[in-house]
Design a protein around this motif. Structure first.
Motif, short mmCIF file in Angstrom:
data_model
loop_
_atom_site.label_atom_id
_atom_site.label_comp_id
_atom_site.label_asym_id
_atom_site.label_seq_id
_atom_site.Cartn_x
_atom_site.Cartn_y
_atom_site.Cartn_z
N GLU A 59 44.31 35.37 29.93
CA GLU A 59 43.35 34.75 30.85
C GLU A 59 41.92 35.16 30.48
OE1 GLU A 59 44.92 34.21 35.24
OE2 GLU A 59 43.18 35.53 35.24
N HIS A 74 36.06 39.49 37.06
CA HIS A 74 37.46 39.11 37.00
C HIS A 74 38.27 40.18 36.28
CE1 HIS A 74 40.06 35.39 37.44
NE2 HIS A 74 40.86 36.33 37.01
N HIS A 78 41.58 42.52 37.49
CA HIS A 78 42.82 42.69 36.72
C HIS A 78 43.11 44.17 36.51
CE1 HIS A 78 42.55 38.45 34.64
NE2 HIS A 78 42.95 38.39 35.90
N HIS A 115 44.22 36.92 44.61
CA HIS A 115 43.61 36.78 43.29
C HIS A 115 43.73 35.33 42.79
CE1 HIS A 115 42.09 38.05 39.39
NE2 HIS A 115 43.00 37.26 38.87
N ASP A 120 41.19 33.13 40.39
CA ASP A 120 41.70 32.24 39.35
C ASP A 120 41.32 30.78 39.64
OD1 ASP A 120 42.72 34.38 37.97
OD2 ASP A 120 44.73 34.18 38.79
FE LIG Z 1 43.09 36.33 36.99
#
Ligand SMILES: [Fe+2]
Length: 131
Positions: A59, A74, A78, A115, A120
């Motif tokens: 990602e 982001h 994670h 998330h 996302d």
């Molecule tokens: Fe993500």
């Protein structure tokens, strides 16, 4: 922790990401099943951490390739999930009775749902807007 059920509301429209997210849901449900049965969670957690780690890298590479401005925030999100799983595993190794897999499970479900729906989807929307 609760079971999670995959549905269209979680789709970002990016097939590789959606497939990885669906697999993440499967792993969360496997964890929930382990807990329900009072079975060990170590194997499931290792599988979950490996899957999430690979998916996060994919990602982030996807985001870097599209010069996504939200990449750093982001990435930090994670890292938080992986760090929590690792902290649990470390505690479990030294003091198993103090490690609470149910609490970790609640955190993981909450993290994954928020998330995907927040971070996302925001990324997917920015890609669509750039088209
Ligand atoms: Fe993500």
């Amino acid at each position: 922790m609760a079971l999670v059920s995959w549905s269209d509301q979680y789709r970002t429209g990016i097939a590789s990401i959606d497939d990885a997210h669906e697999q993440l849901f499967n792993l969360l449900n496997r964890l929930q099943e382990n807990l329900r049965q009072g079975a060990p969670v170590a194997q499931t957690l290792t599988a979950l951490k490996e899957h999430a780690g690979r998916h996060f890298q994919d990602e982030e590479a996807h985001m870097a390739a599209s010069a996504y401005p939200g990449l750093d925030a982001h990435k930090a999100e994670h890292a938080e999930l992986l760090q929590q799983v690792q902290a649990f595993q470390q505690q479990h190794a030294v003091q198993p009775e103090a490690a609470n897999p149910g609490e970790l499970g609640v955190f993981l479900v909450d993290w994954v749902l928020h998330h995907i729906l927040g971070f996302d989807k925001q990324y997917a929307d920015s890609l669509k807007a750039a088209d």
